[in-house]
Design a protein around this motif. Sequence first.
Motif, PDB file in Angstrom:
ATOM      1  N   ALA A 149       6.202   2.201   4.744  1.00 36.05           N
ATOM      2  CA  ALA A 149       6.492   2.451   3.320  1.00 36.05           C
ATOM      3  C   ALA A 149       5.196   2.630   2.551  1.00 36.05           C
ATOM      4  CB  ALA A 149       7.273   1.290   2.733  1.00 36.05           C
ATOM      5  N   THR A 150       4.586   3.776   2.676  1.00 32.34           N
ATOM      6  CA  THR A 150       3.307   3.977   1.990  1.00 32.34           C
ATOM      7  C   THR A 150       3.184   5.367   1.391  1.00 32.34           C
ATOM      8  OG1 THR A 150       2.295   4.608   4.085  1.00 32.34           O
ATOM      9  CG2 THR A 150       2.048   2.308   3.417  1.00 32.34           C
ATOM     10  N   SER A 186      -1.665  -0.498 -21.520  1.00 35.98           N
ATOM     11  CA  SER A 186      -1.141  -1.808 -21.916  1.00 35.98           C
ATOM     12  C   SER A 186       0.221  -2.098 -21.279  1.00 35.98           C
ATOM     13  CB  SER A 186      -1.036  -1.906 -23.437  1.00 35.98           C
ATOM     14  OG  SER A 186      -0.123  -0.947 -23.921  1.00 35.98           O
ATOM     15  N   GLN A 187       0.801  -1.121 -20.608  1.00 32.58           N
ATOM     16  CA  GLN A 187       2.092  -1.301 -19.942  1.00 32.58           C
ATOM     17  C   GLN A 187       1.862  -1.614 -18.466  1.00 32.58           C
ATOM     18  OE1 GLN A 187       5.566  -1.118 -21.008  1.00 32.58           O
ATOM     19  NE2 GLN A 187       5.505  -2.117 -19.019  1.00 32.58           N
ATOM     20  N   GLN A 188       2.469  -2.683 -17.976  1.00 29.75           N
ATOM     21  CA  GLN A 188       2.364  -3.034 -16.556  1.00 29.75           C
ATOM     22  C   GLN A 188       3.433  -2.307 -15.751  1.00 29.75           C
ATOM     23  OE1 GLN A 188       0.064  -4.917 -14.875  1.00 29.75           O
ATOM     24  NE2 GLN A 188      -1.025  -4.908 -16.829  1.00 29.75           N
ATOM     25  N   PHE A 189       3.040  -1.824 -14.566  1.00 27.48           N
ATOM     26  CA  PHE A 189       3.934  -1.116 -13.651  1.00 27.48           C
ATOM     27  C   PHE A 189       3.873  -1.777 -12.286  1.00 27.48           C
ATOM     28  CE2 PHE A 189       2.600   1.923 -16.810  1.00 27.48           C
ATOM     29  CZ  PHE A 189       3.761   2.641 -17.098  1.00 27.48           C
ATOM     30  N   LEU A 190       5.027  -1.849 -11.640  1.00 23.01           N
ATOM     31  CA  LEU A 190       5.119  -2.323 -10.264  1.00 23.01           C
ATOM     32  C   LEU A 190       5.815  -1.244  -9.457  1.00 23.01           C
ATOM     33  CD1 LEU A 190       4.919  -4.418  -7.991  1.00 23.01           C
ATOM     34  CD2 LEU A 190       7.071  -5.414  -8.866  1.00 23.01           C
ATOM     35  N   VAL A 191       5.143  -0.762  -8.421  1.00 21.89           N
ATOM     36  CA  VAL A 191       5.684   0.262  -7.529  1.00 21.89           C
ATOM     37  C   VAL A 191       6.006  -0.434  -6.214  1.00 21.89           C
ATOM     38  CG1 VAL A 191       5.215   2.443  -6.357  1.00 21.89           C
ATOM     39  CG2 VAL A 191       4.255   2.019  -8.642  1.00 21.89           C
ATOM     40  N   VAL A 192       7.281  -0.397  -5.812  1.00 22.83           N
ATOM     41  CA  VAL A 192       7.664  -1.048  -4.564  1.00 22.83           C
ATOM     42  C   VAL A 192       8.004   0.000  -3.512  1.00 22.83           C
ATOM     43  CG1 VAL A 192       8.387  -3.283  -5.466  1.00 22.83           C
ATOM     44  CG2 VAL A 192       9.993  -1.407  -5.522  1.00 22.83           C
ATOM     45  N   GLY A 193       7.449  -0.178  -2.322  1.00 20.84           N
ATOM     46  CA  GLY A 193       7.712   0.734  -1.222  1.00 20.84           C
ATOM     47  C   GLY A 193       6.937   2.031  -1.266  1.00 20.84           C
ATOM     48  N   ALA A 232      -2.019   7.039  -5.569  1.00 19.32           N
ATOM     49  CA  ALA A 232      -3.262   7.304  -4.839  1.00 19.32           C
ATOM     50  C   ALA A 232      -4.475   6.720  -5.560  1.00 19.32           C
ATOM     51  CB  ALA A 232      -3.436   8.797  -4.633  1.00 19.32           C
ATOM     52  N   GLU A 233      -4.524   6.826  -6.870  1.00 17.76           N
ATOM     53  CA  GLU A 233      -5.640   6.314  -7.662  1.00 17.76           C
ATOM     54  C   GLU A 233      -5.090   5.480  -8.814  1.00 17.76           C
ATOM     55  OE1 GLU A 233      -8.841   6.630  -6.944  1.00 17.76           O
ATOM     56  OE2 GLU A 233      -8.463   7.915  -5.213  1.00 17.76           O
ATOM     57  N   PRO A 234      -4.624   4.259  -8.534  1.00 17.49           N
ATOM     58  CA  PRO A 234      -3.995   3.470  -9.595  1.00 17.49           C
ATOM     59  C   PRO A 234      -5.006   2.923 -10.598  1.00 17.49           C
ATOM     60  CG  PRO A 234      -4.208   2.147  -7.624  1.00 17.49           C
ATOM     61  CD  PRO A 234      -4.662   3.544  -7.271  1.00 17.49           C
ATOM     62  N   THR A 235      -4.553   2.781 -11.817  1.00 19.07           N
ATOM     63  CA  THR A 235      -5.345   2.120 -12.846  1.00 19.07           C
ATOM     64  C   THR A 235      -5.021   0.635 -12.800  1.00 19.07           C
ATOM     65  OG1 THR A 235      -3.599   2.799 -14.377  1.00 19.07           O
ATOM     66  CG2 THR A 235      -5.609   4.117 -14.367  1.00 19.07           C
ATOM     67  N   HIS A 236      -5.706  -0.152 -13.620  1.00 19.37           N
ATOM     68  CA  HIS A 236      -5.565  -1.606 -13.562  1.00 19.37           C
ATOM     69  C   HIS A 236      -4.165  -2.096 -13.917  1.00 19.37           C
ATOM     70  CE1 HIS A 236      -5.351  -2.418 -17.886  1.00 19.37           C
ATOM     71  NE2 HIS A 236      -6.167  -1.379 -18.007  1.00 19.37           N
ATOM     72  N   ASN A 237      -3.334  -1.259 -14.493  1.00 23.89           N
ATOM     73  CA  ASN A 237      -1.997  -1.663 -14.901  1.00 23.89           C
ATOM     74  C   ASN A 237      -0.916  -1.311 -13.878  1.00 23.89           C
ATOM     75  OD1 ASN A 237      -2.545   1.087 -15.526  1.00 23.89           O
ATOM     76  ND2 ASN A 237      -0.850   1.138 -16.981  1.00 23.89           N
ATOM     77  N   VAL A 238      -1.315  -0.849 -12.707  1.00 22.12           N
ATOM     78  CA  VAL A 238      -0.359  -0.457 -11.668  1.00 22.12           C
ATOM     79  C   VAL A 238      -0.586  -1.322 -10.434  1.00 22.12           C
ATOM     80  CG1 VAL A 238       0.507   1.409 -10.205  1.00 22.12           C
ATOM     81  CG2 VAL A 238      -0.352   1.915 -12.505  1.00 22.12           C
ATOM     82  N   THR A 239       0.468  -2.015 -10.029  1.00 19.32           N
ATOM     83  CA  THR A 239       0.441  -2.828  -8.819  1.00 19.32           C
ATOM     84  C   THR A 239       1.477  -2.250  -7.868  1.00 19.32           C
ATOM     85  OG1 THR A 239      -0.134  -4.750 -10.145  1.00 19.32           O
ATOM     86  CG2 THR A 239       0.713  -5.183  -7.932  1.00 19.32           C
ATOM     87  N   ALA A 240       1.155  -2.213  -6.592  1.00 18.85           N
ATOM     88  CA  ALA A 240       2.093  -1.677  -5.603  1.00 18.85           C
ATOM     89  C   ALA A 240       2.282  -2.692  -4.484  1.00 18.85           C
ATOM     90  CB  ALA A 240       1.565  -0.367  -5.025  1.00 18.85           C
ATOM     91  N   VAL A 241       3.435  -2.601  -3.835  1.00 17.04           N
ATOM     92  CA  VAL A 241       3.706  -3.412  -2.651  1.00 17.04           C
ATOM     93  C   VAL A 241       4.159  -2.467  -1.549  1.00 17.04           C
ATOM     94  CG1 VAL A 241       4.994  -5.327  -1.663  1.00 17.04           C
ATOM     95  CG2 VAL A 241       4.421  -5.361  -4.099  1.00 17.04           C
ATOM     96  N   ASP A 242       3.481  -2.533  -0.419  1.00 20.35           N
ATOM     97  CA  ASP A 242       3.762  -1.678   0.729  1.00 20.35           C
ATOM     98  C   ASP A 242       3.847  -2.495   2.001  1.00 20.35           C
ATOM     99  OD1 ASP A 242       4.038   0.907  -0.241  1.00 20.35           O
ATOM    100  OD2 ASP A 242       1.911   1.336  -0.140  1.00 20.35           O
ATOM    101  N   TRP A 243       4.295  -1.848   3.046  1.00 14.75           N
ATOM    102  CA  TRP A 243       4.354  -2.415   4.388  1.00 14.75           C
ATOM    103  C   TRP A 243       4.327  -1.241   5.353  1.00 14.75           C
ATOM    104  CZ3 TRP A 243       8.222  -2.637   0.731  1.00 14.75           C
ATOM    105  CH2 TRP A 243       9.333  -1.832   0.953  1.00 14.75           C
ATOM    106  N   ASN A 277       8.935   5.319   7.478  1.00 23.85           N
ATOM    107  CA  ASN A 277      10.085   4.931   8.283  1.00 23.85           C
ATOM    108  C   ASN A 277      11.164   4.379   7.368  1.00 23.85           C
ATOM    109  OD1 ASN A 277      11.960   3.976  10.068  1.00 23.85           O
ATOM    110  ND2 ASN A 277      10.583   2.548  11.089  1.00 23.85           N
ATOM    111  N   PRO A 278      12.180   5.172   7.026  1.00 22.55           N
ATOM    112  CA  PRO A 278      13.235   4.693   6.139  1.00 22.55           C
ATOM    113  C   PRO A 278      13.906   3.419   6.639  1.00 22.55           C
ATOM    114  CG  PRO A 278      13.447   7.063   6.494  1.00 22.55           C
ATOM    115  CD  PRO A 278      12.390   6.557   7.436  1.00 22.55           C
ATOM    116  N   ALA A 279      13.938   3.211   7.948  1.00 23.99           N
ATOM    117  CA  ALA A 279      14.564   2.006   8.501  1.00 23.99           C
ATOM    118  C   ALA A 279      13.774   0.739   8.154  1.00 23.99           C
ATOM    119  CB  ALA A 279      14.713   2.137  10.015  1.00 23.99           C
ATOM    120  N   SER A 280      12.514   0.891   7.738  1.00 19.53           N
ATOM    121  CA  SER A 280      11.709  -0.276   7.386  1.00 19.53           C
ATOM    122  C   SER A 280      12.117  -0.876   6.037  1.00 19.53           C
ATOM    123  CB  SER A 280      10.219   0.072   7.373  1.00 19.53           C
ATOM    124  OG  SER A 280       9.903   0.866   6.245  1.00 19.53           O
ATOM    125  N   PHE A 281      12.945  -0.156   5.278  1.00 18.15           N
ATOM    126  CA  PHE A 281      13.395  -0.627   3.971  1.00 18.15           C
ATOM    127  C   PHE A 281      14.622  -1.519   4.134  1.00 18.15           C
ATOM    128  CE2 PHE A 281      10.669   2.802   2.950  1.00 18.15           C
ATOM    129  CZ  PHE A 281      10.245   2.640   1.655  1.00 18.15           C
TER     130      PHE A 281
END
Length: 149
Positions: free
Chosen positions: A101-102, A76-83, A87-98, A115-119
Amino acid sequence: MVLLTAGNERPTKTLATAVRDWAKKEHVDLRTVTATGSVDLLSAVDKAIGMQPDLVVSAGNMLIDPLAMATPSHLSQQFLVVGAELAEPTHNVTAVDWAGATFRGEGLKMASSYNPASFTMARCAASVRAGVAAVLSQRTGIVVWLDES
């Protein structure tokens, strides 16, 4: 919203700054939980969840494995992972990559070369906006990929 951070490397600091800047601009109540070391990672995740925010935003590759352990037990808790991403997220985990940054946890291959410079501040700010928009529009359990163009 709770910003959950771990690590002092430049990418983590840039992501945390982007989250803070976004929250200030949007007048979002932001609290921060910072893990003080590797033994504190899971307890920091638990503390963030215990604050019962609308969204937990994580910044720092060190948090990926503890989040992978904790998020399935708190659906029931929403999570946002940035950068990074789980590997196997559940429906409450959203990620943003480029590209660059993966990070997906210890022992797992990245979808692209890290690539740390991509941040950059611009890319981190865009990732926060895109990730929050995905969560608010209920597009969760996915990885949002930011194009470099």
